[in-house]
Design a protein around this motif. Structure first.
Motif, PDB file in Angstrom:
ATOM      1  N   ARG A  80      40.461  22.972   1.076  1.00  0.00           N
ATOM      2  CA  ARG A  80      39.330  22.555   0.244  1.00  0.00           C
ATOM      3  C   ARG A  80      38.002  22.626   1.002  1.00  0.00           C
ATOM      4  O   ARG A  80      36.944  22.507   0.402  1.00  0.00           O
ATOM      5  CB  ARG A  80      39.564  21.131  -0.283  1.00  0.00           C
ATOM      6  N   ARG A  81      38.039  22.819   2.304  1.00  0.00           N
ATOM      7  CA  ARG A  81      36.810  22.952   3.097  1.00  0.00           C
ATOM      8  C   ARG A  81      36.166  24.309   2.822  1.00  0.00           C
ATOM      9  O   ARG A  81      36.845  25.272   2.506  1.00  0.00           O
ATOM     10  CB  ARG A  81      37.124  22.849   4.597  1.00  0.00           C
ATOM     11  N   PRO A  82      34.849  24.412   2.987  1.00  0.00           N
ATOM     12  CA  PRO A  82      34.199  25.720   2.800  1.00  0.00           C
ATOM     13  C   PRO A  82      34.634  26.703   3.893  1.00  0.00           C
ATOM     14  O   PRO A  82      34.944  26.301   5.010  1.00  0.00           O
ATOM     15  CB  PRO A  82      32.706  25.399   2.911  1.00  0.00           C
ATOM     16  N   PRO A  83      34.642  27.998   3.579  1.00  0.00           N
ATOM     17  CA  PRO A  83      35.097  29.002   4.557  1.00  0.00           C
ATOM     18  C   PRO A  83      34.241  29.068   5.819  1.00  0.00           C
ATOM     19  O   PRO A  83      34.700  29.545   6.853  1.00  0.00           O
ATOM     20  CB  PRO A  83      35.006  30.327   3.795  1.00  0.00           C
ATOM     21  N   THR A  84      33.003  28.589   5.759  1.00  0.00           N
ATOM     22  CA  THR A  84      32.133  28.631   6.932  1.00  0.00           C
ATOM     23  C   THR A  84      32.329  27.440   7.850  1.00  0.00           C
ATOM     24  O   THR A  84      31.732  27.384   8.920  1.00  0.00           O
ATOM     25  CB  THR A  84      30.660  28.666   6.488  1.00  0.00           C
ATOM     26  N   ASP A  85      33.152  26.513   7.455  1.00  0.00           N
ATOM     27  CA  ASP A  85      33.424  25.327   8.263  1.00  0.00           C
ATOM     28  C   ASP A  85      34.115  25.741   9.569  1.00  0.00           C
ATOM     29  O   ASP A  85      34.927  26.667   9.575  1.00  0.00           O
ATOM     30  CB  ASP A  85      34.334  24.376   7.470  1.00  0.00           C
ATOM     31  N   PRO A  86      33.772  25.094  10.693  1.00  0.00           N
ATOM     32  CA  PRO A  86      34.380  25.482  11.972  1.00  0.00           C
ATOM     33  C   PRO A  86      35.908  25.439  11.965  1.00  0.00           C
ATOM     34  O   PRO A  86      36.559  26.289  12.565  1.00  0.00           O
ATOM     35  CB  PRO A  86      33.822  24.466  12.964  1.00  0.00           C
ATOM     36  N   VAL A  87      36.483  24.484  11.265  1.00  0.00           N
ATOM     37  CA  VAL A  87      37.941  24.383  11.218  1.00  0.00           C
ATOM     38  C   VAL A  87      38.541  25.601  10.529  1.00  0.00           C
ATOM     39  O   VAL A  87      39.581  26.124  10.942  1.00  0.00           O
ATOM     40  CB  VAL A  87      38.372  23.085  10.493  1.00  0.00           C
ATOM     41  N   ARG A  88      37.891  26.097   9.496  1.00  0.00           N
ATOM     42  CA  ARG A  88      38.389  27.278   8.784  1.00  0.00           C
ATOM     43  C   ARG A  88      38.168  28.555   9.598  1.00  0.00           C
ATOM     44  O   ARG A  88      38.969  29.481   9.532  1.00  0.00           O
ATOM     45  CB  ARG A  88      37.677  27.434   7.433  1.00  0.00           C
ATOM     46  N   ARG A  89      37.083  28.604  10.371  1.00  0.00           N
ATOM     47  CA  ARG A  89      36.822  29.794  11.180  1.00  0.00           C
ATOM     48  C   ARG A  89      37.843  29.938  12.306  1.00  0.00           C
ATOM     49  O   ARG A  89      38.170  31.040  12.730  1.00  0.00           O
ATOM     50  CB  ARG A  89      35.407  29.759  11.751  1.00  0.00           C
TER      51      ARG A  89
END
Length: 107
Positions: free
Chosen positions: A47-56
């Motif tokens: 649910r986090r945005p794709p630009t979030d550090p966790v997703r990167r």
């Protein structure tokens, strides 16, 4: 399990299986709880945005020499098995309430 036995006033010498204590006290197994928490965190990440550090960090590729023997099970591999076991898809994570009810593992 020692605490559950103590709560029921029994010891290991009574030779009562762990499943009896879990059933009487309505406690799930630790592996079920771990699976549920893994899927809860997975839903949070999706649910986090794709630009979030966790997703990167998910997209990072690490170049290293593989060790001998069987490869260690990665977090992604375990998530895929959990999703398959409960017949869930990654797309279901968008609705938080539905996701929470679907990942709940009841005995």
């Amino acid at each position: 399990m020692r605490m559950l036995r103590w709560t029921c006033g029994k010891t290991m010498l009574d030779m009562i299986p762990n499943s009896v204590f879990r059933e009487n006290l309505n406690v799930r197994s630790i592996s079920d709880k771990l699976s549920e928490e893994r899927l809860r965190w997975f839903g949070h990440l999706r649910r986090r945005p794709p630009t979030d550090p966790v997703r990167r960090v998910e997209a990072l590729m690490v170049d290293s020499v593989r060790r001998r023997g069987r490869p260690t099970r990665r977090w992604e591999d375990r998530i895929k098995l959990d999703l398959k076991e409960l017949s869930l898809t990654e797309g279901m994570t968008s609705d938080r309430n539905v996701w929470r009810t679907r990942i709940r593992i009841d005995e």
